[in-house]
Design a protein around this motif. Structure first.
Motif, short mmCIF file in Angstrom:
data_model
loop_
_atom_site.label_atom_id
_atom_site.label_comp_id
_atom_site.label_asym_id
_atom_site.label_seq_id
_atom_site.Cartn_x
_atom_site.Cartn_y
_atom_site.Cartn_z
N PRO A 61 29.68 31.29 45.27
CA PRO A 61 30.18 29.82 45.55
C PRO A 61 29.06 29.49 46.40
O PRO A 61 28.22 30.03 47.18
N CYS A 62 29.00 28.06 46.70
CA CYS A 62 28.09 27.40 47.29
C CYS A 62 28.69 26.32 48.23
O CYS A 62 30.01 26.04 47.84
N VAL A 63 28.16 26.01 49.37
CA VAL A 63 28.45 24.99 50.26
C VAL A 63 28.59 23.58 49.57
O VAL A 63 27.48 23.10 49.19
N LEU A 64 29.65 22.86 49.60
CA LEU A 64 29.77 21.43 48.63
C LEU A 64 28.90 20.66 49.43
O LEU A 64 28.19 19.84 48.95
N SER A 65 28.69 20.75 50.80
CA SER A 65 27.94 19.49 51.41
C SER A 65 26.44 19.64 51.45
O SER A 65 25.65 18.70 51.51
N GLU A 66 26.13 20.92 50.99
CA GLU A 66 24.69 21.30 50.53
C GLU A 66 24.34 21.03 49.18
O GLU A 66 23.02 21.20 48.86
N VAL A 67 25.00 20.68 48.39
CA VAL A 67 24.66 20.48 46.88
C VAL A 67 23.93 19.06 46.94
O VAL A 67 24.17 17.86 47.34
N ALA A 68 22.76 19.08 46.42
CA ALA A 68 21.82 17.91 46.21
C ALA A 68 22.34 17.13 45.07
O ALA A 68 22.40 17.83 43.71
N ILE A 69 22.21 15.90 44.90
CA ILE A 69 22.50 15.06 43.78
C ILE A 69 21.36 14.72 43.28
O ILE A 69 20.78 13.57 44.06
N ALA A 70 20.88 14.59 41.97
CA ALA A 70 19.54 14.15 41.23
C ALA A 70 20.33 12.93 40.87
O ALA A 70 21.21 12.68 40.03
N LYS A 71 19.45 11.78 40.77
CA LYS A 71 19.71 10.62 39.99
C LYS A 71 19.60 10.80 38.57
O LYS A 71 18.54 11.30 38.01
N GLU A 72 20.61 10.32 37.91
CA GLU A 72 20.66 10.61 36.55
C GLU A 72 19.82 9.53 35.69
O GLU A 72 19.96 8.37 35.90
N ASP A 73 18.79 9.91 35.13
CA ASP A 73 18.02 8.76 34.37
C ASP A 73 18.55 8.80 32.79
O ASP A 73 18.78 9.54 32.19
N LYS A 74 18.98 7.49 32.56
CA LYS A 74 19.71 7.32 31.33
C LYS A 74 18.45 6.56 30.33
O LYS A 74 17.96 5.55 30.68
N VAL A 75 18.76 6.94 29.07
CA VAL A 75 17.69 6.67 28.12
C VAL A 75 18.54 5.53 27.33
O VAL A 75 19.49 5.60 26.80
N LEU A 76 18.14 4.23 27.34
CA LEU A 76 18.50 3.16 26.59
C LEU A 76 18.30 3.34 25.19
O LEU A 76 17.21 3.65 24.75
N THR A 77 19.40 3.22 24.20
CA THR A 77 19.24 3.36 23.02
C THR A 77 18.64 2.07 22.17
O THR A 77 18.44 1.97 20.98
N GLY A 78 18.58 0.89 22.94
CA GLY A 78 18.22 -0.21 22.21
C GLY A 78 19.43 -1.03 21.60
O GLY A 78 19.05 -2.10 21.20
N ILE A 79 20.45 -0.51 21.61
CA ILE A 79 21.74 -1.25 21.20
C ILE A 79 22.65 -1.42 22.20
O ILE A 79 23.24 -0.60 22.89
N GLU A 80 22.76 -2.66 22.95
CA GLU A 80 23.31 -3.03 24.04
C GLU A 80 24.89 -2.93 23.97
O GLU A 80 25.27 -2.46 25.01
N GLU A 81 25.55 -2.95 23.09
CA GLU A 81 26.70 -2.72 22.85
C GLU A 81 27.13 -1.24 23.08
O GLU A 81 27.99 -0.87 23.66
N LEU A 82 26.28 -0.34 22.55
CA LEU A 82 26.58 1.22 22.40
C LEU A 82 26.19 1.58 23.81
O LEU A 82 26.93 2.26 24.45
N ASP A 83 25.21 0.81 24.45
CA ASP A 83 24.74 1.34 25.92
C ASP A 83 25.79 1.01 26.73
O ASP A 83 26.09 1.83 27.95
N ARG A 84 26.66 -0.17 26.78
CA ARG A 84 27.67 -0.62 27.49
C ARG A 84 28.78 0.56 27.43
O ARG A 84 29.41 0.83 28.45
#
Length: 458
Positions: A61-84
């Protein structure tokens, strides 16, 4: 039992519950007649047990407070309705399940996603187990020309598919469909509960291990759910359903599960000769062809996620020629309409017990939000009295059993959408009237109950 002899296991198609014998009701999900029989060899069971043992070794197990959160980079599909619907784009290493009726446009939509991604320099692999390369090429030519970043593979053996994914290392993979994938380590037939579950498990490991975004096409049953065990929907990150009548031109993409965004968003598309085209203003699209000066027609507003959507509610009320009046609805709940008609009889004295009643949500949309209650009530009254309402009027609000009109969420956004489309009068719950009047040029009428609304408009 002799070594290598097969054993029979019964699986629940709804939740994946396993049993050594058939049962009428599943102990897990309490559904009836969902167990199917499948043959599994002892070697497979040993293999599964060994995999579980390896996975549980050296786990700390690991300590929850020490877990690093990386920013999720999202790839746009070019279809706005699908991206929404996806929550802003495709998340790296995500597993997405796309379900829908046959011929609804699932493969066409994903092929258009491949087209947009390959044009922007992303490497895409399209794996088909249902169509040949020539068939896919013919469908792709209607969408446009594809770059060299688009790879195509027609294969059903899961081992071969996994090896190609490891070698090519694409950024996105389309599996069309999961019911055609065949894992040689599982003795069951393709499309069975065991094959679908094990194949999805392998694809899940590939997606998380290699950081590949995987889209899985799933066939649906006659009840409208994805064929196979319900555990399939629990394994994936996102579940999208493609809705709509395949004989109609519009399609609605709805998210029912999303670990990276809201599940209330929808995307609206129109099927044309060159594929699916986004509908940027669904409200205007849904109101096209609305009759003028016709009784029983009222425009209401519903919310789909953060998007207000204007819809036309039509009602036809006439005296019945039979002993039992007929009630029928399209696009909304029949029991809800019967309840609202009972409220009209009790609270307003409108005698509807001897009348046939038909209620329709135009455009084929299925709306269950209580905010359209006031629109349904006004449409029924308008048709019963043969009194057309103003074509520039919109109404929304929830109706209770006492006839009161209750508040709804995001009332100001609903009124703003109506004003943008040229409506001049908005009938709203009384408690929402002051909020809707702020910085608005539209005439807002607040009503406390349906009696007030009837006297005000009819």
């Amino acid at each position: 039992m002799a070594k290598g002899k097969n054993t029979t296991i019964f699986y629940c198609q709804s939740c994946g519950y396993e049993s050594s014998k058939w049962m009428g009701q599943c102990p897990g999900c309490r559904e009836w007649n969902t167990f199917v029989e499948e043959t599994v060899s002892k070697a497979e069971l040993k293999n599964v047990g060994g995999q579980l043992k390896r996975l549980t070794e050296k786990t700390e197990p690991c300590v929850l407070s020490e877990v690093a959160i990386a920013k999720e980079d999202k790839v746009l599909t070019g279809i706005e309705e699908l991206d929404r619907v996806l929550g802003g784009g495709i998340v790296q290493g995500s597993l997405t399940l796309v379900g829908g009726d046959p011929g609804i446009g699932k493969s066409t939509l994903l092929l258009q996603v491949c087209h947009r991604l390959s044009e922007t320099g992303h490497k895409v692999l399209y794996i088909s187990g249902e169509e040949s390369q020539v068939q896919i090429k013919m469908r792709a030519d209607r969408i446009g020309s594809f770059s060299s970043n688009m790879l195509l593979l027609c294969e059903t053996r899961l081992d071969a598919v996994a090896e190609v994914i490891r070698q090519e290392k694409p950024e996105a993979v389309i599996i069309d469909s999961i019911q055609t994938m065949y894992n040689e380590e599982v003795s069951a037939a393709p499309g069975s509960v065991s094959q679908v579950r094990e194949s999805t498990g392998v694809l899940l490991q590939l997606a998380k291990g290699l950081g590949v975004s995987v889209f899985i096409v799933g066939h649906v049953t006659k009840e409208g759910t994805v064929a196979g065990p319900r555990v399939l929907e629990h394994m994936v990150d996102t579940v999208l359903y493609f809705e709509g009548d395949r004989h109609a031109s519009y399609r609605v993409l709805r998210g029912v599960k999303n670990r990276f965004g809201s599940t209330n968003e929808i995307g609206v598309f129109e099927m044309q000769e060159r594929g699916l085209v986004e509908v940027r203003n669904p409200s205007e699209y849904m109101l096209n062809g609305r009759p003028e000066n016709a009784s029983g027609s009222v425009v209401a507003c519903t919310m789909e996620g953060t998007r207000p959507l204007l819809i036309e509610i039509q009602a036809l009320v006439c005296y019945s020629n039979f002993g039992i009046p007929r009630r029928q609805t399209t696009g909304t709940d029949l029991n809800r309409v019967n309840l609202l008609m009972a409220v009209l009889e009790k609270r307003c004295g409108v005698q509807l017990s001897g009348c046939d009643a038909y209620v329709n949500i135009t455009g084929g949309m299925k709306i269950l939000e209580p905010a359209i209650d006031l629109g349904i009530v006004l449409a029924i009254l308008s048709s019963f009295r043969n009194h057309p309402l103003s074509p520039k009027l919109i109404a929304f609000g929830e109706v209770g059993l006492s006839g009161e009109v209750r508040s709804v969420s995001m009332a100001k956004q609903r009124a703003a959408e109506a004003e943008k489309l040229g409506f001049d009068t908005c009938v709203v719950p009384y408690v929402c009237a002051e909020e809707c009047k702020k910085n608005s040029k539209i005439k807002v009428l607040g009503v406390r109950n349906i009696q007030e609304a009837m006297e005000l408009l009819l």
